[in-house]
Design a protein around this motif. Sequence first.
Motif, PDB file in Angstrom:
ATOM      1  N   VAL A 254      94.567   8.543  43.455  1.00 23.15           N
ATOM      2  CA  VAL A 254      95.752   8.248  42.665  1.00 23.15           C
ATOM      3  C   VAL A 254      95.427   7.093  41.742  1.00 23.15           C
ATOM      4  O   VAL A 254      94.627   6.208  42.067  1.00 23.15           O
ATOM      5  CB  VAL A 254      96.970   7.897  43.550  1.00 23.15           C
ATOM      6  CG1 VAL A 254      97.362   9.088  44.405  1.00 23.15           C
ATOM      7  CG2 VAL A 254      96.700   6.681  44.422  1.00 23.15           C
TER       8      VAL A 254
ATOM      9  N   ALA B  75      97.601   4.421  39.247  1.00 23.10           N
ATOM     10  CA  ALA B  75      98.815   3.882  38.635  1.00 23.10           C
ATOM     11  C   ALA B  75      98.418   3.109  37.390  1.00 23.10           C
ATOM     12  O   ALA B  75      97.551   2.234  37.450  1.00 23.10           O
ATOM     13  CB  ALA B  75      99.549   2.966  39.608  1.00 23.10           C
TER      14      ALA B  75
ATOM     15  N   GLY C  59     100.442   7.465  34.701  1.00 22.66           N
ATOM     16  CA  GLY C  59      99.618   7.462  35.904  1.00 22.66           C
ATOM     17  C   GLY C  59      99.394   8.876  36.403  1.00 22.66           C
ATOM     18  O   GLY C  59      99.886   9.849  35.834  1.00 22.66           O
TER      19      GLY C  59
ATOM     20  N   VAL D   6     101.802   7.718  43.052  1.00 23.70           N
ATOM     21  CA  VAL D   6     101.597   6.283  42.859  1.00 23.70           C
ATOM     22  C   VAL D   6     102.712   5.455  43.490  1.00 23.70           C
ATOM     23  O   VAL D   6     102.740   4.231  43.329  1.00 23.70           O
ATOM     24  CB  VAL D   6     101.479   5.929  41.358  1.00 23.70           C
ATOM     25  CG1 VAL D   6     100.244   6.578  40.768  1.00 23.70           C
ATOM     26  CG2 VAL D   6     102.737   6.352  40.596  1.00 23.70           C
TER      27      VAL D   6
ATOM     28  N   SER E   8     102.569   0.004  47.305  1.00 22.74           N
ATOM     29  CA  SER E   8     102.228   1.196  46.536  1.00 22.74           C
ATOM     30  C   SER E   8     101.235   0.856  45.427  1.00 22.74           C
ATOM     31  O   SER E   8     101.110  -0.316  45.021  1.00 22.74           O
ATOM     32  CB  SER E   8     103.484   1.797  45.909  1.00 22.74           C
ATOM     33  OG  SER E   8     103.949   0.973  44.845  1.00 22.74           O
ATOM     34  N   PRO E   9     100.522   1.855  44.898  1.00 27.08           N
ATOM     35  CA  PRO E   9      99.682   1.600  43.719  1.00 27.08           C
ATOM     36  C   PRO E   9     100.491   1.030  42.550  1.00 27.08           C
ATOM     37  O   PRO E   9     100.015   0.133  41.844  1.00 27.08           O
ATOM     38  CB  PRO E   9      99.119   2.985  43.386  1.00 27.08           C
ATOM     39  CG  PRO E   9      99.088   3.696  44.708  1.00 27.08           C
ATOM     40  CD  PRO E   9     100.325   3.232  45.432  1.00 27.08           C
ATOM     41  N   ASN E  10     101.712   1.532  42.363  1.00 23.12           N
ATOM     42  CA  ASN E  10     102.561   0.965  41.312  1.00 23.12           C
ATOM     43  C   ASN E  10     102.828  -0.514  41.567  1.00 23.12           C
ATOM     44  O   ASN E  10     102.802  -1.335  40.643  1.00 23.12           O
ATOM     45  CB  ASN E  10     103.896   1.722  41.243  1.00 23.12           C
ATOM     46  CG  ASN E  10     103.892   2.816  40.197  1.00 23.12           C
ATOM     47  OD1 ASN E  10     103.080   2.808  39.273  1.00 23.12           O
ATOM     48  ND2 ASN E  10     104.787   3.773  40.340  1.00 23.12           N
TER      49      ASN E  10
ATOM     50  N   LEU F 264      94.125   1.741  41.474  1.00 20.31           N
ATOM     51  CA  LEU F 264      93.641   3.057  41.863  1.00 20.31           C
ATOM     52  C   LEU F 264      93.154   3.059  43.298  1.00 20.31           C
ATOM     53  O   LEU F 264      92.749   2.036  43.844  1.00 20.31           O
ATOM     54  CB  LEU F 264      92.524   3.525  40.933  1.00 20.31           C
ATOM     55  CG  LEU F 264      91.218   2.732  40.945  1.00 20.31           C
ATOM     56  CD1 LEU F 264      90.211   3.328  41.933  1.00 20.31           C
ATOM     57  CD2 LEU F 264      90.596   2.703  39.550  1.00 20.31           C
TER      58      LEU F 264
END
Length: 302
Positions: free
Chosen positions: A19, A21, A27, A31, A183-185, A256
């Motif tokens: 994944v 972001a 993205g 994400v 989270s990636p975000n 990522l």
Amino acid sequence: MIVAEVVRSGFVESVHHGVVAVIGADGLGDVASPFFPRSSNKPLQTVGLLTAGLVPREEADLALISASHDGETFHVERVRAILAAAGLGPEALRCPADLPLGETARRDWLRGGGEPERILMNCSGKHAGFLATCVLNGWPLESYLEVDHPLQKVLADAVSRLSGEPIAALGVDGCGAPIFAISPNGLARAFLHLVEAEPGTPERRVADAMRAHPELVAGTGSEDTVLMDAMPGLIVKRGADGVSAAAMPGVGAVALKISDGSARARVPVLLAALRRLGLDVPDLPEPVLGGGLPVGEVRAVF
């Protein structure tokens, strides 16, 4: 989501899922679900140390405290100096004994008859920062890695605040310290906060130290150091198991995770994500070797 593929002699022999972001561009993948950012969390934790009152000997120490260093001599001596300023020695470290992370530093250490030591471990700068902050606040030293220790509560609060989301899960990182799932975000958002914060704030001090001393964040020839040297304004921090995060002020941020934990897919995907932000990115090839010669490449495909 397939984010990279390994090509050998013109044939796609394997693919890597993950994944990515990208704040400031689109993205890919999931994400929003939490993951463990591993060492990409370190700059956020350093912000927490400053919030708790850490007074570094010099701003360059903040780069090393945020580092996954290669164990070169200048890394190890700075860790030793951070500890000494707090009235401590390497025996106070609770990270595991290890060999230098960098290939050249590890080879030179072994050639000289060296064995694994705690101060050589790539997280020893972070642990030195942990201990210095504990000394300043009068917090217990032996238990500084316990999740209910006052230090770790401060660090969790910093990660949650910077990422803009609650900690989804707690784990234990490779160095023995608590690790916080976001989270990636959230990770990308946190890195953007660092580079766009007001000068003099804890966030900006960490970002500025990393940019001013990229050799302390990783090491000679390492991806993070090379990218920050080549791209003024950028901060980037690798993490174990295929993680990386980066941000450029006024442009955006990237976080990522390579799902299978492969490190070799990390750099091509990071470079592709930075290019998606419109940045001029240096080429850092990841060759696939056959008989010691390049016969293919690892390339991003999103």
